[in-house]
Design a protein around this motif. Structure first.
Motif, PDB file in Angstrom:
ATOM      1  N   ILE A   1      19.980  -7.817 -30.379  1.00  7.12           N
ATOM      2  CA  ILE A   1      19.067  -7.343 -29.344  1.00  7.12           C
ATOM      3  C   ILE A   1      19.200  -8.162 -28.056  1.00  7.12           C
ATOM      4  O   ILE A   1      19.031  -7.655 -26.952  1.00  7.12           O
ATOM      5  CB  ILE A   1      17.606  -7.371 -29.875  1.00  7.12           C
ATOM      6  N   SER A   2      19.539  -9.443 -28.193  1.00  5.95           N
ATOM      7  CA  SER A   2      19.719 -10.281 -27.001  1.00  5.95           C
ATOM      8  C   SER A   2      20.908  -9.799 -26.176  1.00  5.95           C
ATOM      9  O   SER A   2      20.876  -9.850 -24.934  1.00  5.95           O
ATOM     10  CB  SER A   2      19.907 -11.750 -27.399  1.00  5.95           C
ATOM     11  N   ASP A   3      21.966  -9.325 -26.855  1.00  3.03           N
ATOM     12  CA  ASP A   3      23.122  -8.784 -26.144  1.00  3.03           C
ATOM     13  C   ASP A   3      22.736  -7.513 -25.388  1.00  3.03           C
ATOM     14  O   ASP A   3      23.199  -7.286 -24.267  1.00  3.03           O
ATOM     15  CB  ASP A   3      24.261  -8.467 -27.127  1.00  3.03           C
ATOM     16  N   ALA A   4      21.904  -6.690 -26.005  1.00  2.00           N
ATOM     17  CA  ALA A   4      21.446  -5.459 -25.360  1.00  2.00           C
ATOM     18  C   ALA A   4      20.645  -5.783 -24.105  1.00  2.00           C
ATOM     19  O   ALA A   4      20.803  -5.124 -23.070  1.00  2.00           O
ATOM     20  CB  ALA A   4      20.612  -4.628 -26.332  1.00  2.00           C
ATOM     21  N   ARG A   5      19.796  -6.804 -24.189  1.00  4.62           N
ATOM     22  CA  ARG A   5      19.010  -7.207 -23.019  1.00  4.62           C
ATOM     23  C   ARG A   5      19.923  -7.638 -21.866  1.00  4.62           C
ATOM     24  O   ARG A   5      19.748  -7.213 -20.725  1.00  4.62           O
ATOM     25  CB  ARG A   5      18.075  -8.364 -23.391  1.00  4.62           C
ATOM     26  N   MET A   6      20.880  -8.501 -22.190  1.00  5.41           N
ATOM     27  CA  MET A   6      21.770  -9.011 -21.143  1.00  5.41           C
ATOM     28  C   MET A   6      22.568  -7.871 -20.519  1.00  5.41           C
ATOM     29  O   MET A   6      22.731  -7.805 -19.283  1.00  5.41           O
ATOM     30  CB  MET A   6      22.725 -10.063 -21.719  1.00  5.41           C
ATOM     31  N   LEU A   7      23.049  -6.965 -21.353  1.00  5.81           N
ATOM     32  CA  LEU A   7      23.817  -5.831 -20.846  1.00  5.81           C
ATOM     33  C   LEU A   7      22.988  -5.005 -19.868  1.00  5.81           C
ATOM     34  O   LEU A   7      23.439  -4.680 -18.770  1.00  5.81           O
ATOM     35  CB  LEU A   7      24.277  -4.938 -22.001  1.00  5.81           C
ATOM     36  N   MET A   8      21.751  -4.681 -20.253  1.00  3.46           N
ATOM     37  CA  MET A   8      20.912  -3.827 -19.417  1.00  3.46           C
ATOM     38  C   MET A   8      20.549  -4.519 -18.109  1.00  3.46           C
ATOM     39  O   MET A   8      20.421  -3.860 -17.062  1.00  3.46           O
ATOM     40  CB  MET A   8      19.650  -3.409 -20.173  1.00  3.46           C
ATOM     41  N   GLU A   9      20.392  -5.829 -18.148  1.00  4.21           N
ATOM     42  CA  GLU A   9      20.042  -6.571 -16.929  1.00  4.21           C
ATOM     43  C   GLU A   9      21.151  -6.479 -15.874  1.00  4.21           C
ATOM     44  O   GLU A   9      20.887  -6.589 -14.673  1.00  4.21           O
ATOM     45  CB  GLU A   9      19.741  -8.031 -17.278  1.00  4.21           C
ATOM     46  N   TYR A  10      22.384  -6.276 -16.314  1.00  2.00           N
ATOM     47  CA  TYR A  10      23.499  -6.063 -15.396  1.00  2.00           C
ATOM     48  C   TYR A  10      23.708  -4.565 -15.126  1.00  2.00           C
ATOM     49  O   TYR A  10      23.890  -4.145 -13.982  1.00  2.00           O
ATOM     50  CB  TYR A  10      24.794  -6.649 -15.976  1.00  2.00           C
ATOM     51  N   HIS A  11      23.678  -3.812 -16.200  1.00  3.31           N
ATOM     52  CA  HIS A  11      24.024  -2.386 -16.107  1.00  3.31           C
ATOM     53  C   HIS A  11      23.028  -1.611 -15.253  1.00  3.31           C
ATOM     54  O   HIS A  11      23.383  -0.578 -14.673  1.00  3.31           O
ATOM     55  CB  HIS A  11      24.086  -1.786 -17.524  1.00  3.31           C
ATOM     56  N   VAL A  12      21.800  -2.081 -15.131  1.00  5.41           N
ATOM     57  CA  VAL A  12      20.795  -1.377 -14.338  1.00  5.41           C
ATOM     58  C   VAL A  12      21.258  -1.231 -12.884  1.00  5.41           C
ATOM     59  O   VAL A  12      20.946  -0.233 -12.215  1.00  5.41           O
ATOM     60  CB  VAL A  12      19.425  -2.087 -14.420  1.00  5.41           C
ATOM     61  N   PHE A  13      22.035  -2.187 -12.395  1.00  4.21           N
ATOM     62  CA  PHE A  13      22.532  -2.098 -11.022  1.00  4.21           C
ATOM     63  C   PHE A  13      23.633  -1.038 -10.905  1.00  4.21           C
ATOM     64  O   PHE A  13      23.795  -0.417  -9.855  1.00  4.21           O
ATOM     65  CB  PHE A  13      23.036  -3.456 -10.547  1.00  4.21           C
ATOM     66  N   VAL A  14      24.378  -0.844 -11.978  1.00  8.59           N
ATOM     67  CA  VAL A  14      25.377   0.229 -12.001  1.00  8.59           C
ATOM     68  C   VAL A  14      24.675   1.582 -12.002  1.00  8.59           C
ATOM     69  O   VAL A  14      25.105   2.521 -11.318  1.00  8.59           O
ATOM     70  CB  VAL A  14      26.304   0.089 -13.233  1.00  8.59           C
ATOM     71  N   ILE A  15      23.582   1.675 -12.759  1.00  9.88           N
ATOM     72  CA  ILE A  15      22.797   2.913 -12.784  1.00  9.88           C
ATOM     73  C   ILE A  15      22.212   3.184 -11.400  1.00  9.88           C
ATOM     74  O   ILE A  15      22.261   4.318 -10.897  1.00  9.88           O
ATOM     75  CB  ILE A  15      21.656   2.824 -13.819  1.00  9.88           C
ATOM     76  N   LEU A  16      21.671   2.150 -10.759  1.00 11.42           N
ATOM     77  CA  LEU A  16      21.131   2.301  -9.410  1.00 11.42           C
ATOM     78  C   LEU A  16      22.221   2.776  -8.454  1.00 11.42           C
ATOM     79  O   LEU A  16      21.990   3.651  -7.608  1.00 11.42           O
ATOM     80  CB  LEU A  16      20.554   0.969  -8.925  1.00 11.42           C
ATOM     81  N   ASN A  17      23.406   2.223  -8.595  1.00 12.07           N
ATOM     82  CA  ASN A  17      24.537   2.603  -7.757  1.00 12.07           C
ATOM     83  C   ASN A  17      24.895   4.075  -7.953  1.00 12.07           C
ATOM     84  O   ASN A  17      25.120   4.822  -6.992  1.00 12.07           O
ATOM     85  CB  ASN A  17      25.730   1.710  -8.101  1.00 12.07           C
ATOM     86  N   PHE A  18      24.931   4.491  -9.215  1.00 10.11           N
ATOM     87  CA  PHE A  18      25.224   5.890  -9.544  1.00 10.11           C
ATOM     88  C   PHE A  18      24.187   6.824  -8.932  1.00 10.11           C
ATOM     89  O   PHE A  18      24.531   7.839  -8.317  1.00 10.11           O
ATOM     90  CB  PHE A  18      25.253   6.052 -11.070  1.00 10.11           C
ATOM     91  N   MET A  19      22.901   6.467  -9.071  1.00  7.82           N
ATOM     92  CA  MET A  19      21.832   7.320  -8.570  1.00  7.82           C
ATOM     93  C   MET A  19      21.844   7.387  -7.045  1.00  7.82           C
ATOM     94  O   MET A  19      21.509   8.430  -6.455  1.00  7.82           O
ATOM     95  CB  MET A  19      20.475   6.819  -9.066  1.00  7.82           C
ATOM     96  N   THR A  20      22.253   6.305  -6.383  1.00  6.23           N
ATOM     97  CA  THR A  20      22.358   6.295  -4.929  1.00  6.23           C
ATOM     98  C   THR A  20      23.413   7.298  -4.463  1.00  6.23           C
ATOM     99  O   THR A  20      23.195   8.079  -3.526  1.00  6.23           O
ATOM    100  CB  THR A  20      22.723   4.887  -4.416  1.00  6.23           C
ATOM    101  N   LEU A  21      24.554   7.293  -5.137  1.00  2.00           N
ATOM    102  CA  LEU A  21      25.632   8.221  -4.801  1.00  2.00           C
ATOM    103  C   LEU A  21      25.233   9.655  -5.143  1.00  2.00           C
ATOM    104  O   LEU A  21      25.488  10.588  -4.374  1.00  2.00           O
ATOM    105  CB  LEU A  21      26.900   7.812  -5.562  1.00  2.00           C
ATOM    106  N   LEU A  22      24.576   9.831  -6.281  1.00  2.00           N
ATOM    107  CA  LEU A  22      24.111  11.163  -6.680  1.00  2.00           C
ATOM    108  C   LEU A  22      23.124  11.725  -5.662  1.00  2.00           C
ATOM    109  O   LEU A  22      23.176  12.910  -5.312  1.00  2.00           O
ATOM    110  CB  LEU A  22      23.461  11.092  -8.067  1.00  2.00           C
ATOM    111  N   GLN A  23      22.230  10.884  -5.179  1.00  2.00           N
ATOM    112  CA  GLN A  23      21.222  11.305  -4.205  1.00  2.00           C
ATOM    113  C   GLN A  23      21.864  11.816  -2.919  1.00  2.00           C
ATOM    114  O   GLN A  23      21.440  12.822  -2.349  1.00  2.00           O
ATOM    115  CB  GLN A  23      20.287  10.133  -3.913  1.00  2.00           C
TER     116      GLN A  23
END
Length: 223
Positions: A1-23
């Motif tokens: 679960i700690s690995d999942a937390r660390m991944l999401m803490e980074y990956h959330v910025f990739v998601i934000l980036n994707f949504m910015t381009l989608l918008q």
């Protein structure tokens, strides 16, 4: 679960980036369509509409959330450190542009570089470059990452509170599932035609998006 937390803490910025381009693509292809839609407009328009529909088709108590909000909720649920992404979003709510907010926030450097790459693409207002970065530079890598994570989770016995995490991954796969390769290629063929300069721009945009994401994940692996 700690690995999942660390991944999401980074990956959330990739998601934000994707949504910015989608918008931006939503604004250009759906909210401000040409008076007489041509073939070059209909196919990418269909792609963006399908993603937007998938983005808002959530289940149960999450049915009012778009994918980014669902992702943030999942981060809170599994105990992620929300400070960096919340700081960035707070600055944007205060009226700062994404670029300005990145200067004032402690965003991981490679995540910041990825987002700045996208803002430069948006400033250029070149649809063929934006769609190439979106389809091949964002959608395909996202799908590979999420499918890989979900397959690994299926092989492990993780705590019950990761149920929402699993759902979030499955939802992401639905959203980021790309068009068939021939349809994706057709979109770029329509937009670029025989213009060699446009094709070189497309290749450069895709390479840059992939390289920035690769650097981000390599950085994560060293943490």
């Amino acid at each position: 679960i700690s690995d999942a937390r660390m991944l999401m803490e980074y990956h959330v910025f990739v998601i934000l980036n994707f949504m910015t381009l989608l918008q931006e693509l939503q604004r250009r292809l759906i909210l401000s369509p040409p008076i007489f839609p041509s073939k070059w407009h209909r196919l990418p328009n269909h792609l963006i509409r399908e993603i937007l529909i998938s983005d808002h088709e959530t289940e149960g108590r999450y049915n009012q959330m778009n994918y980014f909000d669902l992702y943030l909720h999942t981060m809170q649920e599994i105990g992620c450190d929300m400070s960096k992404i919340e700081q960035l979003l707070d600055q944007i709510k205060k009226g700062e542009t994404l670029e300005e907010a990145l200067i004032h926030c402690q965003v991981p450097p490679f995540a910041s570089a990825l987002i700045l790459q996208t803002t430069n693409i948006l400033k250029g207002k070149q649809l063929h470059i934006q769609l190439a970065a979106f389809i091949y530079g964002m959608e395909d890598p996202m799908l590979i990452l999420l499918n890989g994570l979900l397959n690994r989770i299926k092989k492990r016995k993780l705590p019950g509170k990761t149920d929402l995490f699993r759902y979030c991954l499955r939802k992401g796969i639905i959203i980021f599932e790309p068009l068939p390769d021939d349809s994706s290629a057709e979109i770029l063929e329509i937009l670029c035609g025989e213009d060699e300069r446009k094709w070189l721009q497309v290749v450069k945009a895709i390479k840059n998006m992939l390289n920035f994401q690769l650097e981000l994940w390599n950085h994560l692996l060293t943490e």
